[in-house]
Write an enzyme that holds these catalytic residues in place. Sequence first.
Site, short mmCIF file in Angstrom:
data_model
loop_
_atom_site.label_atom_id
_atom_site.label_comp_id
_atom_site.label_asym_id
_atom_site.label_seq_id
_atom_site.Cartn_x
_atom_site.Cartn_y
_atom_site.Cartn_z
CG ASP A 257 6.70 6.85 1.87
OD1 ASP A 257 6.77 6.07 0.90
OD2 ASP A 257 7.65 7.02 2.66
CG ASN B 42 8.48 9.11 -7.54
OD1 ASN B 42 7.51 9.72 -7.12
ND2 ASN B 42 9.34 8.51 -6.72
#
Length: 234
Positions: free
Chosen positions: A15, A63
Site C-alpha cells: 500500500d 480495485n
Amino acid sequence: MEEKQIPAHIGFIMDGNGRWAKKHGMPRNFGHSKGAEVFKKTINWCRELGVKCATFYAFSTENWKRPADEVEGIMNLLRRYIKDIRTYAKDNVRFIFIGDISQLAEDIRLELFDIMETTKENTGFIAGVALNYGGRDEITNAARILAKKAVNGEISPEQITENSIEELLYTSEMPPLDLVIRPSGEQRLSNFLIWQAAYAEFVFMDVLWPDFTKKNLEFAVTEYSARNRRFGGI
Ligand code: FPP
C-alpha cells in the site's frame, strides 16, 4: 534468530503507491511501477531471511472501481513482470496466483496459468500473488463448492469442517500465514487473507510501499519474533 522465530509465510499489503507518486509529482501508475520493483526485491529479501513463502496483495476484487487508466496500468505492469517472474521460476521459486484470475485478460490469464503449472514442483520458495483477490470472495467460493456437494449427497453438512474449507482456499498448498505487513500507515486488512490471518501477527509501518527496504522487513521480522503467540491458549 532461531528458525521458529522466522515467519514461514508473510503477507504483504503493498500500500501507498499512489501517495508515493503524488509526493514525487508523478502519476499514480509511476508509484505502482516503483511498487512492482519492490515486490521483486522483497522476494529475494524474504529468501535471504529464511522465510518460506510470501503472498503479495497486487489487485483486489474492489480495485476494478479505480479509473480505467489506473487498472490498465497495473495490468500492463503485470504483463511486463511476467517475464521477470519466469526468471524467478528458474530459481526454484513456485508461483501461486490467488484470486479469480479467470476474469483477467486472456493473454495474462494464459501466462499465469502456465507459470503456475511450470513452477509447481519448485521447492525453494513460494511466491503468492493476489490478483482479483478478495478474502470474502474466496470463502464464499469454498462455501458454494461445499453446498453443491451437500446438495448432490456427496457429503453431509456435518462433514463440513474448518479443514474442508481450508482445503478449498487458494492458499491450501502454502504454510500457515504467520505475519501480515502493511506499510503506508493504514491499519486494516482490506479483505486480504481474512481466513488465513485469524492467528497471524500484524506489523503496520509508516513507510510507503515503494520506499520499503530490507531494513523494514528485518524490523518487522524482529518484531514478530518478540511476540508471544498463544493461538488461544495461555
Ligand atoms: C495499493 O496502493 C496498491 C495497489 C492497489 C496496487 C499494487 C500493485 C503493484 C505494486 C504492482 C503489482 C505488480 C506485480 C507485478 C505484482 P494505493 O494505490 O492504494 O496507494 P495509495 O493508498 O497511496 O493511493
